[in-house]
Design a protein around this motif. Sequence first.
Motif, short mmCIF file in Angstrom:
data_model
loop_
_atom_site.label_atom_id
_atom_site.label_comp_id
_atom_site.label_asym_id
_atom_site.label_seq_id
_atom_site.Cartn_x
_atom_site.Cartn_y
_atom_site.Cartn_z
N GLU A 237 5.24 20.64 1.92
CA GLU A 237 4.90 22.06 2.01
C GLU A 237 3.66 22.27 2.87
O GLU A 237 3.61 23.16 3.72
N LEU A 238 2.65 21.42 2.66
CA LEU A 238 1.42 21.53 3.45
C LEU A 238 1.69 21.27 4.93
O LEU A 238 1.19 21.98 5.80
N GLU A 239 2.51 20.27 5.19
CA GLU A 239 2.84 19.91 6.58
C GLU A 239 3.49 21.11 7.29
O GLU A 239 3.17 21.42 8.43
N ILE A 240 4.37 21.81 6.57
CA ILE A 240 5.05 22.98 7.14
C ILE A 240 4.07 24.13 7.31
O ILE A 240 3.96 24.74 8.38
N LEU A 241 3.32 24.44 6.24
CA LEU A 241 2.43 25.60 6.27
C LEU A 241 1.32 25.48 7.31
O LEU A 241 0.86 26.49 7.85
N MET B 192 0.84 -1.22 0.00
CA MET B 192 0.00 0.00 0.00
C MET B 192 0.86 1.25 0.00
O MET B 192 1.73 1.43 0.85
N LEU B 193 0.67 2.11 -0.96
CA LEU B 193 1.43 3.36 -1.04
C LEU B 193 0.97 4.34 0.03
O LEU B 193 -0.21 4.40 0.35
N SER B 194 1.92 5.13 0.53
CA SER B 194 1.53 6.18 1.47
C SER B 194 2.41 7.40 1.27
O SER B 194 3.60 7.27 1.05
N PHE B 195 1.82 8.58 1.31
CA PHE B 195 2.57 9.82 1.11
C PHE B 195 2.76 10.62 2.39
O PHE B 195 3.44 11.61 2.41
N GLY B 196 2.09 10.27 3.46
CA GLY B 196 2.24 11.08 4.67
C GLY B 196 1.15 10.81 5.67
O GLY B 196 0.48 9.79 5.60
N SER B 197 0.98 11.76 6.58
CA SER B 197 0.01 11.56 7.66
C SER B 197 -1.41 11.51 7.13
O SER B 197 -1.77 12.25 6.22
N ASP C 70 6.77 13.18 -9.91
CA ASP C 70 7.27 12.74 -8.61
C ASP C 70 7.33 13.90 -7.61
O ASP C 70 8.32 14.09 -6.90
N GLU C 71 6.26 14.69 -7.56
CA GLU C 71 6.26 15.88 -6.70
C GLU C 71 5.23 15.81 -5.58
O GLU C 71 5.03 16.78 -4.86
N VAL C 72 4.59 14.67 -5.43
CA VAL C 72 3.56 14.55 -4.40
C VAL C 72 4.14 14.78 -3.01
O VAL C 72 3.59 15.52 -2.19
N ARG C 73 5.30 14.16 -2.74
CA ARG C 73 5.91 14.30 -1.41
C ARG C 73 6.24 15.77 -1.12
O ARG C 73 6.12 16.22 0.01
N ASN C 74 6.69 16.49 -2.15
CA ASN C 74 6.99 17.93 -1.97
C ASN C 74 5.75 18.71 -1.57
O ASN C 74 5.80 19.57 -0.69
N VAL C 75 4.64 18.41 -2.23
CA VAL C 75 3.38 19.09 -1.91
C VAL C 75 2.97 18.79 -0.48
O VAL C 75 2.62 19.68 0.29
N PHE C 76 3.05 17.52 -0.11
CA PHE C 76 2.69 17.11 1.25
C PHE C 76 3.60 17.77 2.28
O PHE C 76 3.16 18.18 3.35
N PHE D 94 -3.95 12.86 2.14
CA PHE D 94 -4.00 14.33 2.06
C PHE D 94 -4.59 14.91 3.35
O PHE D 94 -5.63 14.44 3.84
N VAL D 95 -3.92 15.92 3.90
CA VAL D 95 -4.39 16.51 5.16
C VAL D 95 -5.28 17.72 4.88
O VAL D 95 -4.86 18.71 4.28
N ILE D 96 -6.53 17.61 5.31
CA ILE D 96 -7.49 18.71 5.18
C ILE D 96 -7.18 19.72 6.29
O ILE D 96 -6.90 19.33 7.41
N PHE D 97 -7.23 21.00 5.96
CA PHE D 97 -6.85 22.01 6.96
C PHE D 97 -7.78 23.20 6.90
O PHE D 97 -8.22 23.61 5.83
#
Length: 367
Positions: free
Chosen positions: A68-72, A1-6, A60-66, A360-363
């Motif tokens: 950036e979101l995690e930081i912001l 199972m693929l996972s990109f983050g929290s 291959d930029e999904v991790r970068n987006v995640f 994807f983290v909803i914020f």
Amino acid sequence: MLSFGSTSSSTPSAVNFDHFQILRAIGKGSFGKVCIVQKRDTEKMYAMKYMNKQQCIERDEVRNVFRELEILQEIEHVFLVNLWYSFQDEEDMFMVVDLLLGGDLRYHLQQNVQFTEETVKLYICEMALALDYLRSQHIIHRDVKPDNILLDEQGHAHLTDFNIATIIRDGERATALAGTKPYMAPEIFHSFLSGGTGYSFEVDWWSLGIMAYELLRGWRPYDIHSNNPVESLVQLFSTVSVQYSSAWSKEMVALLRKLLTVNPEHRFSCLAHIQASAQLSAVVWSDVCEKRVEPAFVPNKGRLHCDPTFELEEMILESRPLHKKKKRLAKNKSRDNSKDSSQSENDYLQECLEAIQQDFVIFNREK
């Protein structure tokens, strides 16, 4: 199972695309587009960046987006471009941020704006406060440059684009070759070549020095381009000395020298250094923090400081225009329902899309 983050589950009250009215397209970044939106219930205006999921997977930029979101989602400061909401639909990931209509400093450089020492001094102070805050949050931005400094309508500076920012904890050092070459500090190249001890927060202050010099002079202190090999750059910093304009005040030259010190240990690299400098002794820092210091350069009111072709592109060339999203998603749904899912053309893509949907983290900053 693929996972990109929290992982985060969407709640029924979560903000989504339908809560915004799209007003106009204003720009595009490396893998996202930006438009002005108005939140329907509060009528507040924001900038909305949207990134196509499939394109992010292909590049291959999904991790970068995640990342950036995690930081912001964890930070907020008066001189940053702050995140207000993040959400997704089947096609895109959305980030809704502060709307700053004064344009970026690259745009104003291209318009041949002559920035005065007074103006640049204020930018240095405002960015020093932003960088000091980021340091307190263990964040190195790694891409401080005119393109990533947006002005509000009064002319105050705000740092944006945390796409390649990194978090370093107590005593850790960063090692990746990351940034935009003409603005990258010598120790980043050095670390990459010799595998030394890495680098830390000082790199952002070097970039601030390069940017301040460029704003004052119209060109950068070192002739560096993206295609320059790293070896030649390490050599360059040890042989070329920066030429300062004789028209600049002694104070400004002294400040730039301190920011553009090749050895990071001797470089101005925190707010305390800046505040203690003779060059900025007259600055009332509480006024800077409260945006009570009036910028000498104020962008023209009523003019949108961006390239007008973005709007045309979105309407004419864009294969998936935002204003037709609702209709398109409904069509896709009925097409998906009629298709045998076992005949999926691209299992991997589907797996990635599902992983994004799940991780994807909803914020919502208002909550």
